[in-house]
Design a protein around this motif. Structure first.
Motif, PDB file in Angstrom:
ATOM      1  N   ALA A 163      78.692  54.881 -13.230  1.00 56.59           N
ATOM      2  CA  ALA A 163      79.469  54.465 -11.799  1.00 56.59           C
ATOM      3  C   ALA A 163      78.446  54.404 -10.614  1.00 56.59           C
ATOM      4  CB  ALA A 163      79.948  55.995 -11.324  1.00 56.59           C
ATOM      5  N   GLU A 164      78.439  52.858 -10.121  1.00 59.51           N
ATOM      6  CA  GLU A 164      77.695  52.507  -8.483  1.00 59.51           C
ATOM      7  C   GLU A 164      78.332  53.743  -7.377  1.00 59.51           C
ATOM      8  OE1 GLU A 164      75.285  49.876  -6.687  1.00 59.51           O
ATOM      9  OE2 GLU A 164      75.598  50.470  -8.451  1.00 59.51           O
ATOM     10  N   VAL A 165      77.369  53.976  -6.457  1.00 61.34           N
ATOM     11  CA  VAL A 165      77.396  54.668  -5.295  1.00 61.34           C
ATOM     12  C   VAL A 165      77.062  54.458  -4.143  1.00 61.34           C
ATOM     13  CG1 VAL A 165      76.855  57.015  -4.123  1.00 61.34           C
ATOM     14  CG2 VAL A 165      77.107  56.954  -6.877  1.00 61.34           C
ATOM     15  N   ARG A 166      78.178  54.187  -2.636  1.00 61.21           N
ATOM     16  CA  ARG A 166      77.198  53.474  -1.913  1.00 61.21           C
ATOM     17  C   ARG A 166      78.029  54.032  -0.636  1.00 61.21           C
ATOM     18  NH1 ARG A 166      78.921  47.531   0.441  1.00 61.21           N
ATOM     19  NH2 ARG A 166      77.633  47.496  -1.072  1.00 61.21           N
ATOM     20  N   TYR A 167      76.872  54.460  -0.172  1.00 64.07           N
ATOM     21  CA  TYR A 167      76.978  55.627   1.648  1.00 64.07           C
ATOM     22  C   TYR A 167      77.075  54.494   2.115  1.00 64.07           C
ATOM     23  CZ  TYR A 167      76.926  59.481   5.477  1.00 64.07           C
ATOM     24  OH  TYR A 167      77.572  60.114   5.651  1.00 64.07           O
ATOM     25  N   GLU A 168      78.603  54.616   3.876  1.00 65.05           N
ATOM     26  CA  GLU A 168      78.254  53.431   5.163  1.00 65.05           C
ATOM     27  C   GLU A 168      79.204  54.539   5.527  1.00 65.05           C
ATOM     28  OE1 GLU A 168      81.118  50.573   3.434  1.00 65.05           O
ATOM     29  OE2 GLU A 168      80.042  49.557   3.384  1.00 65.05           O
ATOM     30  N   ALA A 169      77.926  55.646   6.914  1.00 64.19           N
ATOM     31  CA  ALA A 169      78.506  55.542   8.447  1.00 64.19           C
ATOM     32  C   ALA A 169      77.770  55.691   8.786  1.00 64.19           C
ATOM     33  CB  ALA A 169      77.215  57.037   7.430  1.00 64.19           C
ATOM     34  N   SER A 170      78.145  55.896  10.176  1.00 63.04           N
ATOM     35  CA  SER A 170      78.050  56.079  11.863  1.00 63.04           C
ATOM     36  C   SER A 170      76.828  57.098  12.623  1.00 63.04           C
ATOM     37  CB  SER A 170      79.436  54.953  12.651  1.00 63.04           C
ATOM     38  OG  SER A 170      79.240  53.898  11.955  1.00 63.04           O
ATOM     39  N   LEU A 171      76.120  57.050  12.849  1.00 62.57           N
ATOM     40  CA  LEU A 171      75.921  57.910  13.928  1.00 62.57           C
ATOM     41  C   LEU A 171      76.614  58.400  14.618  1.00 62.57           C
ATOM     42  CD1 LEU A 171      72.831  59.434  14.382  1.00 62.57           C
ATOM     43  CD2 LEU A 171      72.318  57.501  16.095  1.00 62.57           C
ATOM     44  N   VAL A 172      76.809  59.953  14.966  1.00 63.07           N
ATOM     45  CA  VAL A 172      77.397  60.568  15.857  1.00 63.07           C
ATOM     46  C   VAL A 172      76.868  61.148  16.585  1.00 63.07           C
ATOM     47  CG1 VAL A 172      79.491  60.305  14.543  1.00 63.07           C
ATOM     48  CG2 VAL A 172      77.883  62.713  14.218  1.00 63.07           C
TER      49      VAL A 172
ATOM     50  N   GLN B   7      73.695  52.697   5.326  1.00 60.28           N
ATOM     51  CA  GLN B   7      74.169  52.098   4.127  1.00 60.28           C
ATOM     52  C   GLN B   7      73.344  51.570   2.944  1.00 60.28           C
ATOM     53  OE1 GLN B   7      76.400  48.386   3.757  1.00 60.28           O
ATOM     54  NE2 GLN B   7      75.355  48.196   1.413  1.00 60.28           N
ATOM     55  N   LEU B   8      73.756  52.779   2.116  1.00 60.71           N
ATOM     56  CA  LEU B   8      72.644  53.209   0.932  1.00 60.71           C
ATOM     57  C   LEU B   8      73.660  52.880   0.039  1.00 60.71           C
ATOM     58  CD1 LEU B   8      71.571  56.309   1.621  1.00 60.71           C
ATOM     59  CD2 LEU B   8      70.617  54.039   2.051  1.00 60.71           C
ATOM     60  N   ASP B   9      73.005  52.457  -1.233  1.00 59.95           N
ATOM     61  CA  ASP B   9      73.799  51.836  -2.954  1.00 59.95           C
ATOM     62  C   ASP B   9      72.888  52.240  -3.274  1.00 59.95           C
ATOM     63  OD1 ASP B   9      76.121  50.032  -2.043  1.00 59.95           O
ATOM     64  OD2 ASP B   9      74.309  49.141  -0.919  1.00 59.95           O
ATOM     65  N   PHE B  10      73.758  52.849  -4.650  1.00 64.14           N
ATOM     66  CA  PHE B  10      72.521  53.387  -5.629  1.00 64.14           C
ATOM     67  C   PHE B  10      73.248  53.706  -7.053  1.00 64.14           C
ATOM     68  CE2 PHE B  10      73.597  57.341  -3.933  1.00 64.14           C
ATOM     69  CZ  PHE B  10      73.689  58.337  -4.696  1.00 64.14           C
ATOM     70  N   ASP B  11      72.612  53.607  -8.567  1.00 64.93           N
ATOM     71  CA  ASP B  11      73.289  53.344  -9.672  1.00 64.93           C
ATOM     72  C   ASP B  11      73.126  54.548 -10.481  1.00 64.93           C
ATOM     73  OD1 ASP B  11      74.930  52.610 -11.803  1.00 64.93           O
ATOM     74  OD2 ASP B  11      73.865  51.237 -12.715  1.00 64.93           O
ATOM     75  N   LEU B  12      73.697  55.095 -11.063  1.00 69.13           N
ATOM     76  CA  LEU B  12      73.687  56.428 -11.610  1.00 69.13           C
ATOM     77  C   LEU B  12      73.249  55.846 -12.877  1.00 69.13           C
ATOM     78  CD1 LEU B  12      76.839  58.217 -10.414  1.00 69.13           C
ATOM     79  CD2 LEU B  12      74.638  58.604  -9.526  1.00 69.13           C
ATOM     80  N   GLY B  13      73.069  54.916 -13.177  1.00 67.50           N
ATOM     81  CA  GLY B  13      72.956  55.079 -14.333  1.00 67.50           C
ATOM     82  C   GLY B  13      71.406  54.229 -14.424  1.00 67.50           C
ATOM     83  N   ALA B  14      70.237  54.192 -13.188  1.00 68.19           N
ATOM     84  CA  ALA B  14      69.396  54.583 -13.145  1.00 68.19           C
ATOM     85  C   ALA B  14      69.066  55.812 -12.798  1.00 68.19           C
ATOM     86  CB  ALA B  14      68.897  53.833 -11.213  1.00 68.19           C
TER      87      ALA B  14
END
Length: 227
Positions: free
Chosen positions: A132-141, A99-106
């Motif tokens: 906008a706040e960006v969130r990426y959630e992923a599983s290892l495949v 899971q990754l989170d970051f803010d485009l305002g930064a």
């Protein structure tokens, strides 16, 4: 005793000395053979084995980096994003969640944003999605090994939330696990601007070239003490 220089006596001797000196100066020098080498035992670099229990990591913001490279025609500008947050959980059976989170305002321009080479502003690219706040959630495949035991290729598949949109987003990252160094995930690739609603405020014209956006990740992880 006649001490005067006699050319008839010393002339041939001088010529002989010059000939010998010239021959020796053009002769290839003999290079001594190097001494035999000595083998040195080095510690074996081990790969990142599957943990015996679930391990949790947090992004080390000071050692991590997130970059956007924006291009339009021959102009380009690099932007960095500070304050990246995220978590990585390695399961007992080889599964993993990211899971990754970051803010485009930064986002901040790297270098001089007013240089002629830039030719555009980041907010011109992002438009109404600049906060906008960006969130990426992923599983290892899948995981692929390499000839280097400390380097593996990880393929993640998940969703990326951006500007009110949710897009299925695969990501290929390289995981490094060097002794004495933090666990790292690194990778880069293009970002589809149309899939995330970028440039909605911009009308397409024949005289304006489209933007190209590339994302680069260098994520360092610290082991969570509890959890």
């Amino acid at each position: 005793m006649n001490r005067r220089f006699d050319v008839a006596v010393f002339g041939p001797l001088i010529v002989a000395i010059l000939i010998v000196g010239l021959r020796e100066s053009t002769r290839a020098s003999i290079v001594p053979e190097p001494p035999p080498g000595t083998a040195v035992a080095l510690p074996m670099v081990r790969g990142h084995a599957t943990p015996k229990r679930a391990l949790a990591y947090d992004v080390d913001g000071e050692r991590s980096g997130l970059r956007f490279l924006v291009r339009r025609g021959s102009a380009e500008q690099l932007f960095r994003c500070d304050g990246v947050r995220g978590s990585l959980v390695l399961g007992e059976t080889g599964d993993a969640r990211l899971q990754l989170d970051f803010d485009l305002g930064a986002l901040r321009a790297v270098g001089d944003p007013s240089a002629p080479a830039a030719g555009f502003d980041l907010w011109d690219v992002l438009g109404t999605s600049s906060d906008a706040e960006v969130r990426y959630e992923a599983s290892l495949v899948s995981t692929a090994s390499t000839p280097l035991p400390c380097l593996t290729q990880k393929v993640w598949v998940g969703t990326l939330r951006f500007g009110g949109r949710i897009v299925r987003q695969p990501m290929v990252l390289w995981q490094t696990a060097l002794p004495g160094q933090p666990l790292r995930l690194q990778g880069h690739g293009p970002v589809r601007a149309d899939a995330y609603g970028l440039l909605r405020h911009t009308l397409p014209t024949p005289l304006r070239e489209p933007y190209e956006v590339f994302l680069g990740l260098d994520l360092a992880w610290t082991r969570r003490k509890h959890g």
